[in-house]
Write an enzyme that holds these catalytic residues in place. Sequence first.
Site, mmCIF file in Angstrom:
data_model
loop_
_atom_site.group_PDB
_atom_site.id
_atom_site.type_symbol
_atom_site.label_atom_id
_atom_site.label_comp_id
_atom_site.label_asym_id
_atom_site.label_seq_id
_atom_site.Cartn_x
_atom_site.Cartn_y
_atom_site.Cartn_z
ATOM 1 N N GLU A 272 8.630 1.850 -11.386
ATOM 2 C CA GLU A 272 9.995 2.384 -11.408
ATOM 3 C C GLU A 272 10.708 2.073 -12.728
ATOM 4 O OE1 GLU A 272 12.154 1.085 -7.898
ATOM 5 O OE2 GLU A 272 12.825 3.110 -7.486
ATOM 6 N N HIS A 293 -16.339 -3.875 -4.192
ATOM 7 C CA HIS A 293 -17.349 -3.176 -3.389
ATOM 8 C C HIS A 293 -16.898 -1.767 -3.025
ATOM 9 C CE1 HIS A 293 -19.870 -6.784 -2.863
ATOM 10 N NE2 HIS A 293 -18.720 -7.355 -3.209
ATOM 11 N N LYS A 399 14.938 12.802 -2.866
ATOM 12 C CA LYS A 399 16.081 12.601 -1.963
ATOM 13 C C LYS A 399 16.891 13.888 -1.846
ATOM 14 C CE LYS A 399 16.787 7.698 -3.001
ATOM 15 N NZ LYS A 399 17.676 6.752 -3.668
HETATM 16 O O1 PA5 Z 1 14.751 -0.828 -7.527
HETATM 17 C C1 PA5 Z 1 15.543 -0.067 -6.995
HETATM 18 O O2 PA5 Z 1 16.704 0.081 -7.402
HETATM 19 C C2 PA5 Z 1 15.149 0.722 -5.757
HETATM 20 O O3 PA5 Z 1 13.828 0.502 -5.417
HETATM 21 C C3 PA5 Z 1 16.045 0.331 -4.584
HETATM 22 O O4 PA5 Z 1 15.905 -1.028 -4.326
HETATM 23 C C4 PA5 Z 1 15.708 1.136 -3.322
HETATM 24 O O5 PA5 Z 1 15.768 2.505 -3.581
HETATM 25 C C5 PA5 Z 1 16.679 0.796 -2.188
HETATM 26 O O6 PA5 Z 1 18.009 1.055 -2.564
HETATM 27 P P1 PA5 Z 1 19.208 0.467 -1.757
HETATM 28 O O7 PA5 Z 1 19.178 -1.034 -1.831
HETATM 29 O O8 PA5 Z 1 20.414 1.026 -2.390
HETATM 30 O O9 PA5 Z 1 19.053 0.916 -0.319
#
Ligand code: PA5
Length: 407
Positions: A272, A293, A399
Amino acid sequence: MNIIAKVDKTGIPAEEIEALRPQAGQALDRLWSGNEPMTGWVTLPVTRNEKELQTIQEIAEIIKDEAELLVVIGIGGSYMGAKAAIEALPKAASGIEVRFMGNNLCTDYYFETLGAIKEKNTILCVISKSGNTMEVRTAFEVVKPIMVEKYGSVAEASKRILAITDEETGTLRSEATEFGYSTLPVPGNVGGRYSIATPVGLLPMAVSGIDIIEFLDGARDCANAAEWDHDLVDYAIARHLLEKQGKVVEVFALCHSRLAYLGEWMKQLFGESEGKEGKGLMPTSLMYSTDLHSMGQYMQEGRQIFMETLMIVDEPSVSIEIPGGPQKGKTVADINAAMIGGVTKAHLQAGIPIAEIHIPKLDTRNFGQLIYFLETTCAITAMLNGVNPFDQPGVEAYKREMHSLLD
Ligand code: PA5
C-alpha cells in the site's frame, strides 16, 4: 539495536549503495522533521503519551476481568499489526480469546464468529480511523443487535463496546458519542498501516497478554538507532536499486512459523505504501521450509523477477534434539539453519538477489524493533522511488464501484 539487515548478497556493489546514502538520509530527515504529513508514527515510541498508555492498560485489564471473548472489528491497518503481534509473541496467560472480524465479507466466517459471540461473554472493539469502512460497518451492524439481545438493552450492549477511531470525525466517532461507547483515539497524523504503536495495535495486544511497554521500548531502540548510516537505510536503498534493475517482486521468506501473519502485515505495509504511479516491488511472502516444497520450484527455475528477503530468527526459544536417524544428535534448529544456508546458496546460483533480516530472538522487544525497522525501511524506499508512502489512492477505486453497485 538487535535487528540486523544484510545486503551483501544482493549483488549490488557497496559503492552504489553508499552513493545513495545521502539521499536516503534526506528521506530520514524528512520523516523526523515533523513537517511531513502522516509521519506521527515516527516519534510515537519516543515521545510517549504515558497517560494514554496507562488508560490502554487499565481498559485491557477491565476487558480481561469481565469478558471471555474480545472481538476486534477492523480491516487493513486497523487489525493486521495486532494480529501479527498476537501470533508471533509469547503472551502472559490472559484467559481471554481475541478474535478478529470485519476483515472479510465471508458469510461462513461471520456465522462462526457470531456463534462465539452468542456463546461467550463478549466485548466488542471496533477499530476504524475513518469510521466509514464498509467491511467494518457491515460487521458492526450485524453484531450490534446480537449484543443488544444478549445483554438485554442498547444501554447494556453499549457498555460492552469500545470504539477506536479518529478523535473528531467519522460516523463511528459520532455514534460513540451518541451511545456512550468507551473510546480511544487514532492520532490524525498516523495512517492505518503505521498505527500499530497507537491504541489500534496496543489495545488488542495488551488484552492478549503482550507487554506493550516492552514492545514500545523495542520500537524506541530502533527509532534511536535510525541514523542515516544505519543498516536499515542500506536495505531500503538495495530494494530501490533492485527495482531499478528490473526486479518486480520481493519475496519475504519467513523462516519461522510464528511470523506467518507478520508476512501479511508486511504485504500491506509495503504494497500500500509503494505500489503506485506504476512503481514498487510487489511484496509477497513464503513460509520456509514449507513453501520450498511448492513455490520453491518457481523460485529456482521460474521467471527470474524476484528479489528475496530472508526473515531469520537466529535463536529458537527451545532446543529439540533429534533422537535417531541419520541426523541423530543434531537439533531441529540445526536442520533449519542448514535449510536456510542451502536455500541461500541455491537461490544465489539461480541469480536471485538476497537480503537478510536477522531477528536474534523472537521476543516482544525485538518484535517492536522489527516493526519500526520495517516501517522506516518502507517509507525510505518509497521516498527514494519518488512516491508518497502514506497515501493509498488506488484503494478507493474498488470502493467507488462497490458503492455504486450497492446503490
Ligand atoms: O493503511 C491504511 O490506511 C488502510 O489499510 C486502512 O487501515 C484500512 O483501509 C482501514 O481503514 P479504517 O481504519 O479507516 O477503517
